[in-house]
Design an enzyme around this catalytic site. Sequence first.
Site, mmCIF file in Angstrom:
data_model
loop_
_atom_site.group_PDB
_atom_site.id
_atom_site.type_symbol
_atom_site.label_atom_id
_atom_site.label_comp_id
_atom_site.label_asym_id
_atom_site.label_seq_id
_atom_site.Cartn_x
_atom_site.Cartn_y
_atom_site.Cartn_z
ATOM 1 N N HIS A 99 -6.284 5.820 -13.146
ATOM 2 C CA HIS A 99 -7.011 5.022 -12.171
ATOM 3 C C HIS A 99 -6.056 4.091 -11.447
ATOM 4 O O HIS A 99 -5.207 3.445 -12.065
ATOM 5 C CB HIS A 99 -8.099 4.197 -12.881
ATOM 6 C CG HIS A 99 -8.851 3.265 -11.986
ATOM 7 N ND1 HIS A 99 -8.733 1.899 -12.070
ATOM 8 C CD2 HIS A 99 -9.725 3.504 -10.971
ATOM 9 C CE1 HIS A 99 -9.510 1.330 -11.162
ATOM 10 N NE2 HIS A 99 -10.123 2.275 -10.485
ATOM 11 N N SER A 100 -6.136 4.057 -10.126
ATOM 12 C CA SER A 100 -5.402 3.094 -9.303
ATOM 13 C C SER A 100 -3.884 3.232 -9.516
ATOM 14 O O SER A 100 -3.330 4.316 -9.325
ATOM 15 C CB SER A 100 -5.909 1.686 -9.621
ATOM 16 O OG SER A 100 -5.525 0.755 -8.654
ATOM 17 N N TYR A 101 -3.207 2.146 -9.939
ATOM 18 C CA TYR A 101 -1.757 2.198 -10.194
ATOM 19 C C TYR A 101 -1.386 3.311 -11.163
ATOM 20 O O TYR A 101 -0.288 3.887 -11.078
ATOM 21 C CB TYR A 101 -1.298 0.835 -10.731
ATOM 22 C CG TYR A 101 -0.066 0.875 -11.605
ATOM 23 C CD1 TYR A 101 1.205 1.023 -11.051
ATOM 24 C CD2 TYR A 101 -0.175 0.745 -12.987
ATOM 25 C CE1 TYR A 101 2.342 1.054 -11.865
ATOM 26 C CE2 TYR A 101 0.944 0.768 -13.806
ATOM 27 C CZ TYR A 101 2.198 0.927 -13.245
ATOM 28 O OH TYR A 101 3.317 0.950 -14.050
ATOM 29 N N GLY A 103 -2.075 6.250 -11.186
ATOM 30 C CA GLY A 103 -1.660 7.480 -10.524
ATOM 31 C C GLY A 103 -0.150 7.632 -10.544
ATOM 32 O O GLY A 103 0.374 8.752 -10.643
ATOM 33 N N HIS A 246 -14.068 0.144 -6.333
ATOM 34 C CA HIS A 246 -12.839 0.679 -6.924
ATOM 35 C C HIS A 246 -12.957 0.951 -8.421
ATOM 36 O O HIS A 246 -12.517 1.993 -8.898
ATOM 37 C CB HIS A 246 -11.708 -0.310 -6.646
ATOM 38 C CG HIS A 246 -10.367 0.126 -7.109
ATOM 39 N ND1 HIS A 246 -9.776 1.309 -6.712
ATOM 40 C CD2 HIS A 246 -9.467 -0.477 -7.950
ATOM 41 C CE1 HIS A 246 -8.578 1.422 -7.270
ATOM 42 N NE2 HIS A 246 -8.375 0.362 -8.027
#
Length: 264
Positions: A99-101, A103, A246
């Site tokens: 999730h988010s960072y 990745g 998000h």
Amino acid sequence: MKGGDRFTVGSRPFGEPCDGLLQRAPQLLVHGAWHDGQAWDRVVPLLTAQGHRVFAPSLTGHGDKAHLLGPDVGLTTHVDDIVGLILGHDLSDVVLAGHSYAGMVISSVADRVPERIARLVYIDAMVPTHGENAIDVMPITQVMIDGAAAGAQPWRIPSLPELPAPLGLFGVTDPDDIAWLKSTLTDESVFCFQQRAEMDNPAQALIPRVHILCVGGAPEGVARRPVPEMQPNGEPSRVYELKTGHDCMITQPAELGGLLLDIA
């Protein structure tokens, strides 16, 4: 999206039994910056109830490892965390979701142990190419680093603030959920956003990828890099959309859990 498949997701029931293959697929869920493994608390039971072995660790500097945060904690530290977990538990055919960072994290993990990864799932996530860092993928990250530079500890970046509705805190708008989420957030090391992803192993490019986008709105200046029409393995990109903020694992755990089951 020309050349790919895009889906908008509704709710999914969890009463249906899984087949044997699905039951054996381990799922490894990696949280984003500032968060910890608790972010997945509403999703994990939905997956384990369907027979999955699920891991949702806290990365170094977060959760039960918050005391380890320091200026030398970077992307490589977090990649080591996840590779160590995979090898330590001798996992294979892993559905690796970030999730988010995270990745950035799962991309480099796939470069290190591609033979153990069945599928990469990018959940509203940064998607780098070889040699890129978080600043390259999402330039607003540099603004956060510049802001931290004026503080007493310029190597640490505090969490993003709560914004007026409908944006809330990382897209979470329920007051009780916001209060809980705030209690779990910790600072992030600047080095996490500066270190570059390593993705030069040809084997990692063969791993199928799925993208889950949260389309409930984002703060001004937070631009998402478009998903390419084709995956690195030459197949059309698979993109799912969740109409939420998000932190979809908090706001729409059933919908996200259903997607992860389908993807596995």
